[in-house]
Design a protein around this motif. Structure first.
Motif, PDB file in Angstrom:
ATOM      1  N   ILE A  14       0.839  -1.197   0.000  1.00 58.90           N
ATOM      2  CA  ILE A  14       0.000   0.000   0.000  1.00 58.90           C
ATOM      3  C   ILE A  14       0.877   1.251   0.000  1.00 58.90           C
ATOM      4  CG2 ILE A  14      -1.644   1.340   1.380  1.00 58.90           C
ATOM      5  CD1 ILE A  14      -2.796  -1.422   2.318  1.00 58.90           C
ATOM      6  N   ALA A  15       1.895   1.260   0.863  1.00 58.66           N
ATOM      7  CA  ALA A  15       2.797   2.417   0.927  1.00 58.66           C
ATOM      8  C   ALA A  15       3.562   2.591  -0.385  1.00 58.66           C
ATOM      9  CB  ALA A  15       3.765   2.274   2.097  1.00 58.66           C
ATOM     10  N   THR A  16       3.951   1.503  -1.020  1.00 59.16           N
ATOM     11  CA  THR A  16       4.663   1.578  -2.297  1.00 59.16           C
ATOM     12  C   THR A  16       3.768   2.165  -3.386  1.00 59.16           C
ATOM     13  OG1 THR A  16       6.042  -0.310  -1.696  1.00 59.16           O
ATOM     14  CG2 THR A  16       5.890   0.218  -4.036  1.00 59.16           C
ATOM     15  N   SER A  17       2.496   1.788  -3.388  1.00 57.68           N
ATOM     16  CA  SER A  17       1.582   2.354  -4.382  1.00 57.68           C
ATOM     17  C   SER A  17       1.440   3.858  -4.174  1.00 57.68           C
ATOM     18  CB  SER A  17       0.213   1.670  -4.323  1.00 57.68           C
ATOM     19  OG  SER A  17      -0.532   2.067  -3.192  1.00 57.68           O
ATOM     20  N   ALA A  18       1.424   4.283  -2.919  1.00 58.06           N
ATOM     21  CA  ALA A  18       1.332   5.712  -2.623  1.00 58.06           C
ATOM     22  C   ALA A  18       2.595   6.448  -3.065  1.00 58.06           C
ATOM     23  CB  ALA A  18       1.078   5.930  -1.139  1.00 58.06           C
ATOM     24  N   LEU A  19       3.758   5.803  -2.908  1.00 57.55           N
ATOM     25  CA  LEU A  19       5.008   6.417  -3.383  1.00 57.55           C
ATOM     26  C   LEU A  19       4.958   6.645  -4.888  1.00 57.55           C
ATOM     27  CD1 LEU A  19       7.781   4.430  -1.454  1.00 57.55           C
ATOM     28  CD2 LEU A  19       7.032   6.778  -1.045  1.00 57.55           C
ATOM     29  N   ARG A  20       4.477   5.646  -5.615  1.00 52.36           N
ATOM     30  CA  ARG A  20       4.373   5.783  -7.076  1.00 52.36           C
ATOM     31  C   ARG A  20       3.412   6.909  -7.449  1.00 52.36           C
ATOM     32  NH1 ARG A  20       3.134   0.376  -7.236  1.00 52.36           N
ATOM     33  NH2 ARG A  20       4.994  -0.869  -7.093  1.00 52.36           N
ATOM     34  N   ALA A  21       2.280   6.978  -6.765  1.00 56.36           N
ATOM     35  CA  ALA A  21       1.282   8.001  -7.071  1.00 56.36           C
ATOM     36  C   ALA A  21       1.822   9.402  -6.771  1.00 56.36           C
ATOM     37  CB  ALA A  21       0.001   7.741  -6.274  1.00 56.36           C
ATOM     38  N   GLN A  22       2.482   9.567  -5.625  1.00 59.00           N
ATOM     39  CA  GLN A  22       3.024  10.882  -5.269  1.00 59.00           C
ATOM     40  C   GLN A  22       4.181  11.264  -6.187  1.00 59.00           C
ATOM     41  OE1 GLN A  22       1.588  13.062  -3.460  1.00 59.00           O
ATOM     42  NE2 GLN A  22       0.057  11.699  -2.591  1.00 59.00           N
ATOM     43  N   GLN A 115       5.517  16.064  -1.366  1.00 55.49           N
ATOM     44  CA  GLN A 115       6.772  15.639  -0.745  1.00 55.49           C
ATOM     45  C   GLN A 115       6.521  15.084   0.651  1.00 55.49           C
ATOM     46  OE1 GLN A 115       9.576  18.825  -0.218  1.00 55.49           O
ATOM     47  NE2 GLN A 115      11.203  17.479   0.472  1.00 55.49           N
ATOM     48  N   ARG A 116       5.673  15.752   1.417  1.00 55.85           N
ATOM     49  CA  ARG A 116       5.370  15.277   2.780  1.00 55.85           C
ATOM     50  C   ARG A 116       4.657  13.934   2.741  1.00 55.85           C
ATOM     51  NH1 ARG A 116       3.648  21.040   5.417  1.00 55.85           N
ATOM     52  NH2 ARG A 116       5.775  21.700   5.882  1.00 55.85           N
ATOM     53  N   SER A 117       3.747  13.763   1.816  1.00 58.00           N
ATOM     54  CA  SER A 117       3.049  12.488   1.689  1.00 58.00           C
ATOM     55  C   SER A 117       4.028  11.388   1.274  1.00 58.00           C
ATOM     56  CB  SER A 117       1.923  12.609   0.668  1.00 58.00           C
ATOM     57  OG  SER A 117       1.246  11.384   0.550  1.00 58.00           O
ATOM     58  N   TYR A 118       4.923  11.720   0.358  1.00 56.23           N
ATOM     59  CA  TYR A 118       5.943  10.764  -0.080  1.00 56.23           C
ATOM     60  C   TYR A 118       6.805  10.335   1.103  1.00 56.23           C
ATOM     61  CZ  TYR A 118       9.428   8.692  -3.215  1.00 56.23           C
ATOM     62  OH  TYR A 118      10.263   7.814  -3.854  1.00 56.23           O
ATOM     63  N   GLU A 119       7.257  11.319   1.893  1.00 53.09           N
ATOM     64  CA  GLU A 119       8.087  11.020   3.062  1.00 53.09           C
ATOM     65  C   GLU A 119       7.334  10.194   4.093  1.00 53.09           C
ATOM     66  OE1 GLU A 119       9.370  14.890   4.344  1.00 53.09           O
ATOM     67  OE2 GLU A 119      10.854  15.052   2.744  1.00 53.09           O
ATOM     68  N   ALA A 120       6.047  10.474   4.295  1.00 52.55           N
ATOM     69  CA  ALA A 120       5.250   9.707   5.245  1.00 52.55           C
ATOM     70  C   ALA A 120       5.180   8.241   4.819  1.00 52.55           C
ATOM     71  CB  ALA A 120       3.850  10.297   5.363  1.00 52.55           C
ATOM     72  N   ASN A 121       5.012   8.002   3.532  1.00 46.10           N
ATOM     73  CA  ASN A 121       4.956   6.628   3.043  1.00 46.10           C
ATOM     74  C   ASN A 121       6.311   5.938   3.115  1.00 46.10           C
ATOM     75  OD1 ASN A 121       2.147   5.872   2.127  1.00 46.10           O
ATOM     76  ND2 ASN A 121       2.377   7.931   1.309  1.00 46.10           N
ATOM     77  N   LEU A 122       7.388   6.691   2.917  1.00 44.79           N
ATOM     78  CA  LEU A 122       8.724   6.120   3.122  1.00 44.79           C
ATOM     79  C   LEU A 122       8.904   5.705   4.581  1.00 44.79           C
ATOM     80  CD1 LEU A 122      11.282   8.310   1.127  1.00 44.79           C
ATOM     81  CD2 LEU A 122      10.750   5.904   0.793  1.00 44.79           C
ATOM     82  N   ILE A 124       6.565   4.732   6.580  1.00 43.48           N
ATOM     83  CA  ILE A 124       5.788   3.505   6.788  1.00 43.48           C
ATOM     84  C   ILE A 124       6.600   2.288   6.342  1.00 43.48           C
ATOM     85  CG2 ILE A 124       3.779   2.197   5.953  1.00 43.48           C
ATOM     86  CD1 ILE A 124       2.290   4.942   5.909  1.00 43.48           C
ATOM     87  N   ILE A 125       7.229   2.400   5.191  1.00 44.29           N
ATOM     88  CA  ILE A 125       8.043   1.288   4.686  1.00 44.29           C
ATOM     89  C   ILE A 125       9.215   1.018   5.634  1.00 44.29           C
ATOM     90  CG2 ILE A 125       9.606   0.580   2.827  1.00 44.29           C
ATOM     91  CD1 ILE A 125       7.631   1.976   0.881  1.00 44.29           C
ATOM     92  N   SER A 126       9.883   2.073   6.095  1.00 43.30           N
ATOM     93  CA  SER A 126      11.007   1.903   7.023  1.00 43.30           C
ATOM     94  C   SER A 126      10.559   1.274   8.337  1.00 43.30           C
ATOM     95  CB  SER A 126      11.671   3.251   7.306  1.00 43.30           C
ATOM     96  OG  SER A 126      12.259   3.766   6.144  1.00 43.30           O
ATOM     97  N   ALA A 127       9.433   1.725   8.865  1.00 40.54           N
ATOM     98  CA  ALA A 127       8.926   1.163  10.123  1.00 40.54           C
ATOM     99  C   ALA A 127       8.549  -0.305   9.945  1.00 40.54           C
ATOM    100  CB  ALA A 127       7.721   1.966  10.603  1.00 40.54           C
ATOM    101  N   THR A 128       7.941  -0.631   8.821  1.00 47.21           N
ATOM    102  CA  THR A 128       7.573  -2.024   8.556  1.00 47.21           C
ATOM    103  C   THR A 128       8.817  -2.897   8.446  1.00 47.21           C
ATOM    104  OG1 THR A 128       5.570  -1.289   7.416  1.00 47.21           O
ATOM    105  CG2 THR A 128       6.288  -3.545   6.999  1.00 47.21           C
TER     106      THR A 128
END
Length: 141
Positions: A14-22, A115-122, A124-128
């Motif tokens: 889910i976070a990866t899809s958001a990275l692509r979209a942002q 950029q903030r949304s992209y960083e938030a999703n990054l 999430i990936i790091s925390a996971t």
């Protein structure tokens, strides 16, 4: 695959899809900024028209989750900015030049939000990834 592993994979997907979209959103915003001061290639013609990215939701069957995708790129049909510049090659018969309907302040605000949304999703990936690593460390004991 265990339920926990599925949850980890789902979160990362889910976070990866958001990275692509942002990332796609930032590309569109960059194009708008790059063309903010352009004029038409012909006298009296229309210049670049601002583009607006949209998002849509899609079902990822492999993840069994709703993910975000970059949707259609729409055009902003608001009025162009017009300046009186009779010596400009793009001027019409009355000496007016149309400039794109791009406001750099709005574009920079949108870019910062993307950029903030992209960083938030990054994050999430790091925390996971950290949770997966901690789980593996516990299982080694």
């Amino acid at each position: 695959m265990s339920s926990d592993a599925n949850d980890f994979a789902r979160s990362m997907g889910i976070a990866t899809s958001a990275l692509r979209a942002q990332s796609g959103r930032m590309r569109v915003i960059s194009e708008n900024i790059a063309n903010a001061d352009s004029t038409a290639s012909t006298a009296g013609g229309d210049p670049y028209r601002r583009k607006v990215p949209t998002f849509s939701s899609a079902l990822d069957r492999a993840l069994d989750a709703q993910v975000v995708t970059l949707g259609r790129i729409k055009t902003d049909n608001s009025d162009f900015h017009v300046k009186y510049e009779p010596s400009n090659p793009a001027a019409d018969a009355t000496g007016h030049v149309k400039y794109p309907n791009v406001n750099p302040v709005i574009e920079m605000t949108d870019m910062r939000e993307a950029q903030r949304s992209y960083e938030a999703n990054l994050n999430i990936i790091s925390a996971t990834r950290r949770m997966i690593q901690r789980t593996l460390d516990i299982l080694k004991i």
